[in-house]
Design a protein around this motif. Structure first.
Motif, PDB file in Angstrom:
ATOM      1  N   TRP A  58       0.780  -1.237   0.000  1.00 17.72           N
ATOM      2  CA  TRP A  58       0.000   0.000   0.000  1.00 17.72           C
ATOM      3  C   TRP A  58       0.810   1.285   0.000  1.00 17.72           C
ATOM      4  O   TRP A  58       0.275   2.348  -0.327  1.00 17.72           O
ATOM      5  N   THR A  59       2.077   1.254   0.361  1.00 17.78           N
ATOM      6  CA  THR A  59       2.862   2.477   0.522  1.00 17.78           C
ATOM      7  C   THR A  59       2.855   3.354  -0.723  1.00 17.78           C
ATOM      8  O   THR A  59       2.605   4.559  -0.640  1.00 17.78           O
ATOM      9  N   ILE A  60       3.126   2.778  -1.871  1.00 17.36           N
ATOM     10  CA  ILE A  60       3.186   3.569  -3.102  1.00 17.36           C
ATOM     11  C   ILE A  60       1.847   4.258  -3.350  1.00 17.36           C
ATOM     12  O   ILE A  60       1.799   5.451  -3.654  1.00 17.36           O
ATOM     13  N   MET A  61       0.769   3.531  -3.177  1.00 17.69           N
ATOM     14  CA  MET A  61      -0.546   4.109  -3.440  1.00 17.69           C
ATOM     15  C   MET A  61      -0.910   5.184  -2.416  1.00 17.69           C
ATOM     16  O   MET A  61      -1.478   6.221  -2.772  1.00 17.69           O
ATOM     17  N   ILE A  62      -0.585   4.969  -1.152  1.00 17.84           N
ATOM     18  CA  ILE A  62      -0.883   5.968  -0.125  1.00 17.84           C
ATOM     19  C   ILE A  62      -0.101   7.248  -0.395  1.00 17.84           C
ATOM     20  O   ILE A  62      -0.659   8.348  -0.358  1.00 17.84           O
ATOM     21  N   LEU A  63       1.188   7.124  -0.670  1.00 15.67           N
ATOM     22  CA  LEU A  63       1.985   8.322  -0.925  1.00 15.67           C
ATOM     23  C   LEU A  63       1.524   9.039  -2.192  1.00 15.67           C
ATOM     24  O   LEU A  63       1.544  10.267  -2.257  1.00 15.67           O
ATOM     25  N   THR A  64       1.080   8.292  -3.181  1.00 13.03           N
ATOM     26  CA  THR A  64       0.561   8.908  -4.402  1.00 13.03           C
ATOM     27  C   THR A  64      -0.701   9.714  -4.095  1.00 13.03           C
ATOM     28  O   THR A  64      -0.897  10.806  -4.628  1.00 13.03           O
ATOM     29  N   THR A  75       5.866  14.166   3.731  1.00 17.48           N
ATOM     30  CA  THR A  75       7.035  14.954   4.122  1.00 17.48           C
ATOM     31  C   THR A  75       7.894  15.218   2.886  1.00 17.48           C
ATOM     32  O   THR A  75       7.697  14.583   1.840  1.00 17.48           O
ATOM     33  N   PRO A  76       8.867  16.107   2.998  1.00 14.49           N
ATOM     34  CA  PRO A  76       9.779  16.307   1.865  1.00 14.49           C
ATOM     35  C   PRO A  76      10.489  15.014   1.447  1.00 14.49           C
ATOM     36  O   PRO A  76      10.659  14.762   0.250  1.00 14.49           O
ATOM     37  N   MET A  77      10.875  14.181   2.409  1.00 19.26           N
ATOM     38  CA  MET A  77      11.519  12.911   2.060  1.00 19.26           C
ATOM     39  C   MET A  77      10.534  12.010   1.312  1.00 19.26           C
ATOM     40  O   MET A  77      10.891  11.381   0.316  1.00 19.26           O
ATOM     41  N   GLY A  78       9.296  11.953   1.767  1.00 19.87           N
ATOM     42  CA  GLY A  78       8.283  11.172   1.066  1.00 19.87           C
ATOM     43  C   GLY A  78       7.996  11.739  -0.308  1.00 19.87           C
ATOM     44  O   GLY A  78       7.803  10.997  -1.280  1.00 19.87           O
ATOM     45  N   HIS A  79       7.991  13.063  -0.406  1.00 21.02           N
ATOM     46  CA  HIS A  79       7.716  13.713  -1.694  1.00 21.02           C
ATOM     47  C   HIS A  79       8.806  13.404  -2.718  1.00 21.02           C
ATOM     48  O   HIS A  79       8.547  13.378  -3.923  1.00 21.02           O
ATOM     49  N   ALA A  80      10.022  13.151  -2.251  1.00 14.39           N
ATOM     50  CA  ALA A  80      11.120  12.808  -3.162  1.00 14.39           C
ATOM     51  C   ALA A  80      10.854  11.494  -3.904  1.00 14.39           C
ATOM     52  O   ALA A  80      11.466  11.230  -4.939  1.00 14.39           O
ATOM     53  N   LEU A  81       9.915  10.689  -3.387  1.00 20.06           N
ATOM     54  CA  LEU A  81       9.549   9.434  -4.053  1.00 20.06           C
ATOM     55  C   LEU A  81       8.513   9.636  -5.151  1.00 20.06           C
ATOM     56  O   LEU A  81       8.190   8.705  -5.882  1.00 20.06           O
ATOM     57  N   ARG A  82       7.984  10.843  -5.286  1.00 20.43           N
ATOM     58  CA  ARG A  82       6.892  11.090  -6.236  1.00 20.43           C
ATOM     59  C   ARG A  82       7.265  10.704  -7.664  1.00 20.43           C
ATOM     60  O   ARG A  82       6.518   9.976  -8.325  1.00 20.43           O
ATOM     61  N   ALA A  83       8.381  11.192  -8.157  1.00 22.62           N
ATOM     62  CA  ALA A  83       8.764  10.912  -9.551  1.00 22.62           C
ATOM     63  C   ALA A  83       8.955   9.412  -9.802  1.00 22.62           C
ATOM     64  O   ALA A  83       8.400   8.876 -10.768  1.00 22.62           O
ATOM     65  N   PRO A  84       9.697   8.701  -8.943  1.00 23.48           N
ATOM     66  CA  PRO A  84       9.825   7.255  -9.191  1.00 23.48           C
ATOM     67  C   PRO A  84       8.488   6.514  -9.102  1.00 23.48           C
ATOM     68  O   PRO A  84       8.227   5.613  -9.891  1.00 23.48           O
ATOM     69  N   PHE A  85       7.641   6.901  -8.149  1.00 23.41           N
ATOM     70  CA  PHE A  85       6.348   6.234  -8.008  1.00 23.41           C
ATOM     71  C   PHE A  85       5.445   6.529  -9.199  1.00 23.41           C
ATOM     72  O   PHE A  85       4.740   5.653  -9.681  1.00 23.41           O
ATOM     73  N   GLU A  86       5.450   7.770  -9.669  1.00 24.61           N
ATOM     74  CA  GLU A  86       4.640   8.104 -10.846  1.00 24.61           C
ATOM     75  C   GLU A  86       5.121   7.326 -12.064  1.00 24.61           C
ATOM     76  O   GLU A  86       4.310   6.872 -12.866  1.00 24.61           O
ATOM     77  N   ALA A  87       6.438   7.171 -12.184  1.00 24.33           N
ATOM     78  CA  ALA A  87       6.983   6.381 -13.295  1.00 24.33           C
ATOM     79  C   ALA A  87       6.530   4.924 -13.185  1.00 24.33           C
ATOM     80  O   ALA A  87       6.156   4.305 -14.187  1.00 24.33           O
ATOM     81  N   MET A  88       6.540   4.380 -11.976  1.00 20.30           N
ATOM     82  CA  MET A  88       6.084   2.994 -11.788  1.00 20.30           C
ATOM     83  C   MET A  88       4.601   2.857 -12.098  1.00 20.30           C
ATOM     84  O   MET A  88       4.177   1.874 -12.713  1.00 20.30           O
ATOM     85  N   CYS A  89       3.800   3.837 -11.681  1.00 19.20           N
ATOM     86  CA  CYS A  89       2.366   3.791 -11.974  1.00 19.20           C
ATOM     87  C   CYS A  89       2.125   3.871 -13.476  1.00 19.20           C
ATOM     88  O   CYS A  89       1.296   3.130 -14.018  1.00 19.20           O
ATOM     89  N   ALA A  90       2.827   4.761 -14.156  1.00 20.06           N
ATOM     90  CA  ALA A  90       2.679   4.886 -15.612  1.00 20.06           C
ATOM     91  C   ALA A  90       3.093   3.592 -16.303  1.00 20.06           C
ATOM     92  O   ALA A  90       2.416   3.114 -17.226  1.00 20.06           O
ATOM     93  N   TRP A  91       4.196   3.003 -15.845  1.00 19.78           N
ATOM     94  CA  TRP A  91       4.648   1.734 -16.430  1.00 19.78           C
ATOM     95  C   TRP A  91       3.590   0.654 -16.213  1.00 19.78           C
ATOM     96  O   TRP A  91       3.287  -0.123 -17.116  1.00 19.78           O
ATOM     97  N   SER A  92       3.029   0.612 -15.018  1.00 18.56           N
ATOM     98  CA  SER A  92       2.008  -0.392 -14.702  1.00 18.56           C
ATOM     99  C   SER A  92       0.792  -0.250 -15.602  1.00 18.56           C
ATOM    100  O   SER A  92       0.262  -1.249 -16.103  1.00 18.56           O
TER     101      SER A  92
END
Length: 113
Positions: free
Chosen positions: A15-21, A75-92
């Motif tokens: 769930w982490t990726i989806m929650i942060l998204t 948080t800012p640290m969590g926000h730093a994951l936005r680009a990689p997570f968005e790329a993973m979602c787009a790939w999915s």
């Protein structure tokens, strides 16, 4: 490499990726997050948010409302994951159908053998 696995275990669970998204665009209350995540249980969301807060990826703020509300923000640290997570979602989204077709073909081939 010693740190890689524990970090990936914390950010790449079910769930982490989806929650942060969900939290990237704006802070949200618990029930709003739950509504946006189809299939997550109350307990699973509560546990995941506690883990994310513990790991420094989200903050929890008690709101001075009646009844008392709680808002979660990335948080800012969590926000730093936005680009990689968005790329993973787009790939999915781009490759999900192809993966399902490959799985079905594999199962058919194994079933026919």
């Amino acid at each position: 490499m010693a740190l890689l696995r524990p970090v990936l275990d914390r950010i790449a669970d079910k769930w982490t990726i989806m929650i942060l998204t969900v939290l990237c665009p704006q802070p949200s209350r618990f029930n709003e997050i739950k509504r946006r995540l189809d299939g997550i249980t109350h307990k699973a969301l509560a546990d995941a948010l506690k883990r994310l807060e513990r790991n420094g990826l989200v903050t929890r703020t008690v709101l001075p409302t009646a009844p008392i509300g709680v808002e979660y923000a990335i948080t800012p640290m969590g926000h730093a994951l936005r680009a990689p997570f968005e790329a993973m979602c787009a790939w999915s989204l781009a490759h999900g159908d192809a993966m399902a077709e490959a799985s079905a073909a594999y199962d058919r081939a194994r079933g026919a053998a």
